[in-house]
Scaffold this active site. Structure first.
Site, PDB file in Angstrom:
ATOM      1  CG  HIS A  42      12.226   4.582   5.111  1.00  0.00           C
ATOM      2  ND1 HIS A  42      13.125   3.342   4.101  1.00  0.00           N
ATOM      3  CD2 HIS A  42      10.927   3.556   5.429  1.00  0.00           C
ATOM      4  CE1 HIS A  42      12.434   3.221   4.333  1.00  0.00           C
ATOM      5  NE2 HIS A  42      11.851   2.198   5.492  1.00  0.00           N
TER       6      HIS A  42
ATOM      7  CG  HIS B 194       8.340   4.369   6.710  1.00  0.00           C
ATOM      8  ND1 HIS B 194       7.841   4.832   7.826  1.00  0.00           N
ATOM      9  CD2 HIS B 194       7.555   3.512   6.350  1.00  0.00           C
ATOM     10  CE1 HIS B 194       6.375   4.349   8.590  1.00  0.00           C
ATOM     11  NE2 HIS B 194       6.520   2.548   7.471  1.00  0.00           N
TER      12      HIS B 194
ATOM     13  NE  ARG C  15       4.430  -0.896  -0.662  1.00  0.00           N
ATOM     14  CZ  ARG C  15       5.465  -0.989  -1.834  1.00  0.00           C
ATOM     15  NH1 ARG C  15       5.818  -0.618  -2.898  1.00  0.00           N
ATOM     16  NH2 ARG C  15       6.494  -1.845  -1.532  1.00  0.00           N
TER      17      ARG C  15
ATOM     18  CD  GLU D  66       1.414  -1.217   4.932  1.00  0.00           C
ATOM     19  OE1 GLU D  66       2.408  -1.627   4.948  1.00  0.00           O
ATOM     20  OE2 GLU D  66       0.908  -0.586   4.574  1.00  0.00           O
TER      21      GLU D  66
ATOM     22  CG  ASP E 227       0.138  -3.917   9.134  1.00  0.00           C
ATOM     23  OD1 ASP E 227       1.244  -3.859   9.482  1.00  0.00           O
ATOM     24  OD2 ASP E 227      -0.175  -3.342   9.627  1.00  0.00           O
TER      25      ASP E 227
ATOM     26  CD  GLU F  98      -0.568  -4.337  15.638  1.00  0.00           C
ATOM     27  OE1 GLU F  98       0.351  -3.738  16.992  1.00  0.00           O
ATOM     28  OE2 GLU F  98      -0.496  -3.655  14.440  1.00  0.00           O
TER      29      GLU F  98
END
Length: 364
Positions: free
Chosen positions: A240, A207, A209, A130, A94, A116
């Site tokens: 991160h 991490h 967004r 994603e 993704d 996937e």
């Protein structure tokens, strides 16, 4: 048959490495186009699996927006596809590299295979970007390598021809089992490196967004409260490199004595940290798939998950990012639930996904 594997982040590399190795083992004509969305972390994975990309786009630059990244990826990949004349393109999951690679393949009338495939939250902004990346890729792809029956069902609901959907299991299990077999000594040495042998600790990553800002602050405040009340429990947090993430983590956790904040670690190191931890708290997707193979319960720090099999099978709990929900979930894992989750089998595969993918392609 000439095949391209297009990927650029560390999770993609981890999940595509066993596919590449199996293709080479079977004598298939395959080349890697690495976008390098994750430069250093990508290189670490290549080193572990002894893989060298045929093309390295090195696409990232400071403060690059998604729109600019996407456009540069499509143009760069397009040039390679026109030169090489591939029969099939394999993309994974993704990421923006996945979506851009699929579009470039479509423009060149090359059949796209989605590894996937079929994961959905049905919320285009969670996870962002994603969810939309995987939907666009799913629309373009000819063949869909779905990791689970639920993923296949999602694709069927979207009108995908059942003949073009192949249930494979998840390739991340292939990678995990490969590392356990080939890197066992290194994994044990890493535990000594961080001084964690004999320590009870939670492994945490965060991490995404959509969790920047208040969601992360609320989550970490809950974690801090729990750790203050349970001084015998430690927290190991590879933080991160994004400045927005590091600022919040340092503000909330830096002063706690039972918190170990470290920089992002290599894949081998992370497997070692997973192997030795009590349980895992994360907003990562891949970890939800890996952790059950190591017997580690997972607390998912998101409002949704495109891997509901983890929740249904009992290997994970969806905590979200609300202060009370996160804190209460940590409390739940003090009792019998922990033992039950630790002994639940992995719903995401048995380590044979790469072979299934290669066998299918060779049958075309």
């Amino acid at each position: 048959m000439k095949i391209a594997l297009i990927f650029g982040t560390r999770p993609e590399a981890i999940k595509m490495a066993p596919v590449y190795l199996k293709m080479k083992e079977l004598g298939m004509d395959v080349k890697i186009i690495a976008t390098a969305q994750h430069r250093e972390m990508l290189d670490q994975v290549f080193e572990i699996f002894k893989i060298k990309p045929d093309y390295d786009l090195n696409i990232m630059k400071p403060n690059q927006q998604l729109s600019e990244l996407t456009s540069r990826l499509i143009v760069s990949i397009d040039k390679i596809l026109k030169k090489e004349k591939f029969d099939y393109i394999l993309v994974h999951g993704d990421t923006t590299s996945t979506m851009a690679g699929s579009i470039a393949g479509f423009y060149n009338k090359i059949k796209v295979c989605h590894v996937e495939a079929g994961l959905r939250t049905n919320n285009i902004y969670n996870p962002y970007p994603e969810e939309m990346n995987r939907r666009i890729t799913g629309t373009i792809a000819t063949y869909h390598f779905a990791p689970t029956k639920r993923a296949k069902k999602n694709l069927l609901n979207e009108g995908i021809n059942e003949k073009n959907i192949i249930i494979t299991g998840n390739t991340v299990i292939d990678s995990l089992l490969w590392v356990e077999k080939n890197k066992k000594d290194e994994i044990e040495k890493i535990k000594e490196k961080y001084g964690l042998k004999g320590k009870k600790y939670i492994l945490m990553t965060m991490h995404r967004r959509e969790n920047w800002g208040d969601p992360m602050k609320n989550t970490l405040k809950a974690v801090k409260k729990y750790l203050k009340e349970n001084s015998d429990m430690n927290l190991v947090f590879p933080v991160h490199l994004n400045p927005m993430v590091r600022k919040v983590v340092n503000e909330e956790l830096k002063e706690l004595k039972n918190v170990i904040l470290i920089d992002p670690v290599e894949y081998l190191e992370f497997i070692s940290l997973m192997d030795g931890c009590h349980y895992i708290m994360t907003d990562s997707g891949g970890i939800q798939e890996e952790a059950p193979s190591l017997g580690k319960p997972t607390v998912v720090l998101r409002k949704t998950t495109e891997r509901p099999e983890a929740l249904e099978s009992g290997t994970a709990l969806l905590a979200g990012t609300d202060f009370n929900d996160v804190y209460n979930t940590m409390k739940q894992l003090e009792g019998e639930l922990y033992e039950k989750m630790s002994n639940t089998s992995n719903p995401f595969g048995n380590g044979k996904a790469s072979k299934i993918i290669c066998d299918f392609l060779n049958s075309l």
